[in-house]
Design an enzyme around this catalytic site. Structure first.
Site, PDB file in Angstrom:
ATOM      1  N   GLN A  70      14.547 -14.192  54.497  1.00 33.92           N
ATOM      2  CA  GLN A  70      14.376 -14.734  55.848  1.00 33.92           C
ATOM      3  C   GLN A  70      15.692 -14.639  56.607  1.00 33.92           C
ATOM      4  O   GLN A  70      16.749 -14.995  56.077  1.00 33.92           O
ATOM      5  CB  GLN A  70      13.928 -16.200  55.779  1.00 33.92           C
ATOM      6  N   TYR A  95       3.798 -12.396  46.978  1.00 32.20           N
ATOM      7  CA  TYR A  95       4.722 -11.767  47.942  1.00 32.20           C
ATOM      8  C   TYR A  95       6.093 -12.453  47.805  1.00 32.20           C
ATOM      9  O   TYR A  95       6.631 -12.995  48.764  1.00 32.20           O
ATOM     10  CB  TYR A  95       4.190 -11.899  49.378  1.00 32.20           C
ATOM     11  N   ASP A 143       0.988  -5.126  42.840  1.00 30.00           N
ATOM     12  CA  ASP A 143       0.314  -5.366  44.111  1.00 30.00           C
ATOM     13  C   ASP A 143      -0.357  -6.743  44.011  1.00 30.00           C
ATOM     14  O   ASP A 143      -1.036  -7.033  43.009  1.00 30.00           O
ATOM     15  CB  ASP A 143      -0.723  -4.263  44.347  1.00 30.00           C
ATOM     16  N   ASP A 161       2.966 -15.862  51.145  1.00 31.25           N
ATOM     17  CA  ASP A 161       3.928 -15.543  52.209  1.00 31.25           C
ATOM     18  C   ASP A 161       3.841 -14.034  52.484  1.00 31.25           C
ATOM     19  O   ASP A 161       4.767 -13.287  52.161  1.00 31.25           O
ATOM     20  CB  ASP A 161       5.343 -15.963  51.764  1.00 31.25           C
ATOM     21  N   CYS A 188       4.268 -15.426  59.203  1.00 33.75           N
ATOM     22  CA  CYS A 188       5.056 -15.098  60.398  1.00 33.75           C
ATOM     23  C   CYS A 188       4.162 -14.522  61.486  1.00 33.75           C
ATOM     24  O   CYS A 188       4.661 -14.016  62.494  1.00 33.75           O
ATOM     25  CB  CYS A 188       6.185 -14.129  60.049  1.00 33.75           C
ATOM     26  N   GLU A 221       6.848 -19.031  63.015  1.00 37.59           N
ATOM     27  CA  GLU A 221       6.450 -19.072  61.601  1.00 37.59           C
ATOM     28  C   GLU A 221       5.593 -20.327  61.403  1.00 37.59           C
ATOM     29  O   GLU A 221       5.918 -21.383  61.954  1.00 37.59           O
ATOM     30  CB  GLU A 221       7.715 -19.143  60.741  1.00 37.59           C
TER      31      GLU A 221
HETATM   32  C1  LIG Z   1       7.340 -12.120  54.346  1.00 37.07           C
HETATM   33  S1  LIG Z   1       8.099 -11.410  52.890  1.00 37.07           S
HETATM   34  C2  LIG Z   1       8.209 -12.864  51.870  1.00 37.07           C
HETATM   35  C3  LIG Z   1       9.292 -12.840  50.817  1.00 37.07           C
HETATM   36  C4  LIG Z   1       9.616 -14.187  50.158  1.00 37.07           C
HETATM   37  N1  LIG Z   1       8.445 -15.006  49.918  1.00 37.07           N
HETATM   38  C5  LIG Z   1      10.659 -14.946  50.948  1.00 37.07           C
HETATM   39  O1  LIG Z   1      10.382 -16.036  51.481  1.00 37.07           O
HETATM   40  O2  LIG Z   1      11.798 -14.473  51.049  1.00 37.07           O
HETATM   41  C6  LIG Z   1       6.758 -10.496  52.234  1.00 37.07           C
HETATM   42  C7  LIG Z   1       7.019  -9.812  50.897  1.00 37.07           C
HETATM   43  O3  LIG Z   1       5.788  -9.205  50.442  1.00 37.07           O
HETATM   44  C8  LIG Z   1       6.072  -8.007  49.765  1.00 37.07           C
HETATM   45  N2  LIG Z   1       4.821  -7.243  49.750  1.00 37.07           N
HETATM   46  C9  LIG Z   1       4.286  -6.486  50.742  1.00 37.07           C
HETATM   47  N3  LIG Z   1       3.092  -5.991  50.376  1.00 37.07           N
HETATM   48  C10 LIG Z   1       2.842  -6.459  49.118  1.00 37.07           C
HETATM   49  C11 LIG Z   1       1.754  -6.321  48.197  1.00 37.07           C
HETATM   50  N4  LIG Z   1       0.678  -5.585  48.507  1.00 37.07           N
HETATM   51  N5  LIG Z   1       1.807  -6.961  47.018  1.00 37.07           N
HETATM   52  C12 LIG Z   1       2.905  -7.721  46.686  1.00 37.07           C
HETATM   53  N6  LIG Z   1       3.980  -7.892  47.512  1.00 37.07           N
HETATM   54  C13 LIG Z   1       3.950  -7.264  48.714  1.00 37.07           C
HETATM   55  C14 LIG Z   1       7.215  -7.426  50.585  1.00 37.07           C
HETATM   56  O4  LIG Z   1       7.943  -6.463  49.835  1.00 37.07           O
HETATM   57  C15 LIG Z   1       8.049  -8.680  50.920  1.00 37.07           C
HETATM   58  O5  LIG Z   1       9.018  -8.925  49.919  1.00 37.07           O
END
Ligand SMILES: C[S@@+](CC[C@H](N)C(=O)[O-])C[C@H]1O[C@@H](n2cnc3c(N)ncnc32)[C@H](O)[C@@H]1O
Length: 229
Positions: A70, A95, A143, A161, A188, A221
């Protein structure tokens, strides 16, 4: 941290960056040779250090060029404190990025599993876990939808998230099947969040709070607590 995403694996900046590098903690050159406008790529040269460290309530987070963190630390800390107060039991953090929420919420949970698709972020999350000597957290590179499909029924708290694009429809179906007691949804994008909440049919919305994570912009957010009906 300031990174430059360039289209050829060459450092053409020469001495132009000399003074600039004095001013920053970390800087890298990343390669992205497609037409898309991206803020990540293959790291081909570290100009300075290659990572920064952020500390939230005694937890140190190492952050690398390709891993999400963030950008508004003050607001993120307020949200993570709230998430900590809502976390219970066996917890799944989807995520999970560099493990920021997983590690912060660990003291309130029996266990935390963080799931993230970017291997670099998962490697950093694991290093962050080791550096902070937190034992009840593990990270998986997968994933999120594929993971939830395979692992139904094992979690009390689900933390979500997702990226700005929101979650896939099939993910919401799998979450309804998994039926955790509580879902903490950090988003977000209020539009995709609203659409996702409508599809989580088995849940009441206990509260929804907005945090000004991106001041002076139209973005906001939100943090929502959902509990099973
Ligand atoms: C909004 S960020 C949140 C990161 C963490 N929760 C934080 O607060 O710092 C979204 C995260 O989802 C990951 N992401 C995107 N698509 C994804 C998927 N299909 N499966 C798992 N992770 C994924 C991205 O790489 C990123 O790190």
């Amino acid at each position: 941290m300031v990174n430059f995403v360039v289209s050829k694996p060459e450092n053409r900046f020469g001495f132009a960056l000399y003074d600039f590098l004095e001013e920053v903690d970390s800087s890298s050159l990343l390669l992205s040779d497609g037409v898309a406008d991206l803020n990540y790529g293959d790291i081909f040269q570290t100009l300075k250090k290659g990572f920064i460290t952020e500390t939230f309530d005694g937890i140190d987070y190492m952050i690398t060029p390709n891993s999400f963190f963030q950008s508004n630390s003050e607001m993120a800390l307020q949200m993570y404190r709230k998430i900590l107060s809502l976390t219970r039991g066996r917890t799944l953090d989807l995520y999970s990025g560099v493990g920021s929420i997983s590690l912060f919420a660990a003291s309130a949970a029996d266990s935390v599993t963080g799931v993230e698709v970017v291997q670099e972020a998962v490697d950093v999350a694991e290093r962050n876990r080791e550096n902070n000597e937190i034992e009840n957290v593990n990270f998986i590179c997968a994933d999120a939808a594929a993971y939830v499909k395979e692992n139904t029924g094992k979690f009390d708290t689900l933390i979500l998230d997702p990226p700005r694009g929101g979650m896939e429809q099939k993910m919401l179906k799998y979450i309804n099947e998994m039926a955790p007691e509580r879902i903490i949804y950090m988003s977000c994008n209020p539009v995709t969040c609203r659409d996702d909440l409508k599809l989580l049919e088995g849940y009441n919305i206990d509260f929804l709070e907005a945090y000004d994570m991106f001041p002076q912009t139209p973005h906001v957010e939100t943090l929502t607590l959902l509990t099973k009906k």
